[in-house]
Design a protein around this motif. Structure first.
Motif, PDB file in Angstrom:
ATOM      1  N   LYS A 126       5.908  60.132  28.982  1.00  0.00           N
ATOM      2  CA  LYS A 126       5.281  60.598  30.220  1.00  0.00           C
ATOM      3  C   LYS A 126       4.036  61.388  29.873  1.00  0.00           C
ATOM      4  CE  LYS A 126       8.471  64.523  30.196  1.00  0.00           C
ATOM      5  NZ  LYS A 126       9.574  65.198  30.905  1.00  0.00           N
ATOM      6  N   ASN A 127       3.193  61.579  30.867  1.00  0.00           N
ATOM      7  CA  ASN A 127       1.937  62.301  30.683  1.00  0.00           C
ATOM      8  C   ASN A 127       1.907  63.476  31.652  1.00  0.00           C
ATOM      9  OD1 ASN A 127      -0.661  63.190  30.209  1.00  0.00           O
ATOM     10  ND2 ASN A 127      -1.534  61.136  30.108  1.00  0.00           N
ATOM     11  N   THR A 310       1.511  55.131  28.818  1.00  0.00           N
ATOM     12  CA  THR A 310       2.290  56.218  28.210  1.00  0.00           C
ATOM     13  C   THR A 310       3.264  55.620  27.191  1.00  0.00           C
ATOM     14  OG1 THR A 310       3.903  56.115  30.018  1.00  0.00           O
ATOM     15  CG2 THR A 310       2.119  57.731  30.212  1.00  0.00           C
TER      16      THR A 310
END
Length: 646
Positions: A126-127, A310
């Motif tokens: 995830k970002n 991601t």
């Protein structure tokens, strides 16, 4: 952070040369207007000292402003000094050689993440950069432009501010229409004819303030996170548009009932020139729409380049190796990852290898350790479309043109102010005679004077608003277009490694025969190692400024891509290190080997004992003193020795 010079540069060039040249020319034009105003003082100082002071003051302000703008433009043209420590780290850098810079980054609050956040980003795929918008207006803007969430914070803030101020302007026009309906329909009573001029001035002041606030909200010096955009301004303007006519109507009704004025007063009041806000409002909206069109096009092109990837590469395995756990950690950090430095710049360590060994009884125990490291970010040159470059250049040029026009309008205020002072002197000289004539029933002189005064005031106010509008839109367009000159993008390796396992000690000995006087005893640590390695090639974005802190803004991770081949090479190097390990201590040079050979010869010679010829050679492990023999027995002794050796 400190300027760390190195003979190997990072290849980061000055991105502000074109913008700096345009700003320099704009500042030069403003300074020229100011200089003209100052020079004009010499021609009017003998005629009117008041006008001379007005022109001198206005000229001084414009001259200082122009020189300051020209100086900032020239500053952008100077050499772009970039040390080997830029850009800013993602989190606090634990590398010992970068301790000073790490403390400066923490003090300046330019660290965008925590180490635990970066670990979570890699492990969770995830970002954390892409946060949800804040406020009603922020969500509205991101709903209209879904890709906006994948852009850096300053660009997202630009879009929010532009849409917010456009929405505010639209609501203000609706409120203007609502107030016009209330005043013209008679709902506000007899005060309808004075409501619109007053309300238009209030609306104009409010809109100019809103646009100026939007222009200052996106300055790079202030933007380090996503701004919140609510709908409070919309509610305020709607409420104000309803309450204002009612308040004016009640006040007018109260005055009309309690204050009795002559008809001549109303006749004089009717001769007052009324200020119309429509030209200023249309100018504001027109320039605002043009500037926002430039900004939206730049945002649109930049959003097409955004990546939402991601993805990470992962390695997990259980290894059984005869190696101490500390040696694995040391090899990975000091050899494997050090080989991947960019231009030999130290890697950025966000979680340091601090292995925890829990020793138990009899040489057994467990261990664990973590490492989060990023290689020196490599500057990535982004090729922009020709339309993007042209639009960015035009927006910067238009901003400077508007600022120069604003400076000229400010200079024209000096001329109007000087004419106003000159007229006021004659007004006060003639007001007594005009008042006496009005008392005798001749109000024409007074009406003429009031008309002239009100006309001058309306012209001055119109120029004042026009100056504020042009200057505000120019400043907004300058700040917004500067964002697109300032963005820099980098590429780097971000890797997280978590290692756990158990270990047990055992001994291995060589050279244990009774004939051997040279032996080697070694303590072997047998480790069961379970590494978990997650790595990714990340693209990060930051924004440059001119000056000592040119590339020291927060840096944000924009995309994460797999790097399977790079991770495979890292794993192969680690395994090669494990296979090349030596567990038995031996001779490392020829001198030690010669000494051991000499000892072996002595051992072989000492094994001869005439009293034990019939016994097994393996029992002769010591040297005994022998009696002297004469020379006649030497031959037979040699023969017997040869037979025994055979």
């Amino acid at each position: 952070m400190a300027y760390d010079f190195g003979s190997k540069g990072l290849g980061i060039k000055n991105p502000f040369k074109q913008e700096g040249l345009i700003r320099t020319l704009g500042g030069l034009a403003i300074a020229a207007i100011g200089l003209y105003s100052v020079v004009k003082v010499t021609t009017i100082i003998e005629q009117d000292m008041t006008q001379a002071w007005i022109y001198a003051l206005v000229g001084l302000i414009l001259l200082v402003s122009g020189l300051k703008r020209m100086g900032s433009g020239l500053f952008q043209l100077f050499k772009f000094f970039v040390g080997r420590s830029v850009p800013s780290s993602l989190s606090y850098n634990l590398t010992k050689s970068e301790t000073e810079n790490a403390e400066l980054e923490r003090k300046e609050q330019v660290l965008a993440y925590k180490a635990s956040t970066l670990e979570s980003m890699l492990m969770g795929r995830k970002n954390a950069t892409f946060t949800e918008p804040l406020g009603w207006m922020g969500r509205f803007v991101h709903s209209i432009f879904p890709k906006l969430i994948f852009l850096p914070y300053p660009i997202r803030n630009i879009s929010q501010e532009v849409v917010s101020v456009l929405t505010t302007s639209l609501i203000a026009f609706l409120a203007f229409g609502l107030t016009y309906f209330v005043s013209s329909s008679g709902l506000a009573g007899q005060a309808g004819h004075i409501i619109m001029p007053i309300f238009s001035i209030v609306i104009l002041l409010y809109l100019v303030s809103a646009w100026r606030k939007a222009a200052n909200a996106v300055s790079l010096d202030r933007v380090k996170q996503l701004n919140s955009a609510g709908a409070a301004s919309v509610a305020k303007i709607i409420t104000f548009s309803i309450v204002f006519p009612v308040v004016i109507g009640v006040g007018y009704y109260y005055l009309s009932q309690n204050v009795r004025l002559d008809d001549s007063v109303y006749q004089v009041a009717d001769s007052i020139a009324i200020f119309s806000a429509w030209p200023s409002l249309f100018t504001l909206i027109g320039l605002g729409v043009v500037s926002t069109a430039f900004v939206f096009y730049l945002v649109h092109i930049r959003s097409q380049q955004s990546s939402t990837s991601t993805e990470v590469s992962e390695y997990r395995e259980n290894l059984q190796e005869s190696v101490h756990p500390n040696e694995i950690f040391i090899n990975i950090e000091n050899i494997v990852l050090a080989n991947r430095r960019y231009k030999e710049i130290p890697n950025r360590t966000y979680m340091n290898f601090d292995p925890v060994l829990e020793e138990q009884s009899q040489g057994k125990g467990s261990f664990s350790g973590e490492l989060l490291i990023e290689t020196q970010p490599e500057y990535s040159t982004v090729t922009q479309p020709a339309s993007f470059n042209i639009t960015r250049l035009l927006s910067t040029a238009l901003a400077q043109i508007l600022l120069v026009c604003g400076a000229y309008l400010f200079f024209s205020l000096a001329s109007q102010a000087a004419s106003g002072f000159e007229f006021l002197q004659g007004f006060f000289n003639n007001i007594d005679s005009a008042t006496r004539a009005a008392n005798r029933g001749n109000i024409a002189p007074l009406q003429g004077m009031v008309t002239e005064v009100s006309t001058l005031i309306v012209a001055f106010v119109s120029t004042l608003f026009l100056w504020q509008i042009v200057n505000t839109i120019g400043r907004m367009l300058e700040n917004f277009s500067h964002i697109f000159w300032a963005e820099l993008q980098f590429n780097s390796l971000l890797m997280y490694m978590k290692t756990e396992g158990t270990f047990a000690e055992s001994k291995i000995s060589t050279g244990m025969s009774i004939h051997d006087s040279t032996r080697s005893e070694n303590v072997i640590v047998k480790s069961s190692i379970t590494p978990w390695v997650v790595s990714s090639r990340i693209s990060s974005s930051t924004f440059a400024t001119s000056g000592a802190r040119n590339v020291e803004m927060p840096r944000y991770v924009m995309s994460m891509r797999k790097n399977d081949s790079e991770l495979a090479a890292i794993v192969d190097e680690i395994k090669a290190f494990l296979r090349a390990r030596e567990n038995i201590a031996g001779f490392s040079n020829s001198a030690d080997l010669q000494h051991a050979e000499n000892i072996l010869k002595v051992n072989n010679a000492s094994r001869y004992n005439p009293n034990q010829l019939g016994k097994d050679d393996e029992a002769a492990g010591f040297l005994r003193n022998q009696p002297q023999v004469d020379s006649t027995d030497d031959e037979s002794s040699v023969e017997q020795t040869e037979k025994l050796s055979q």
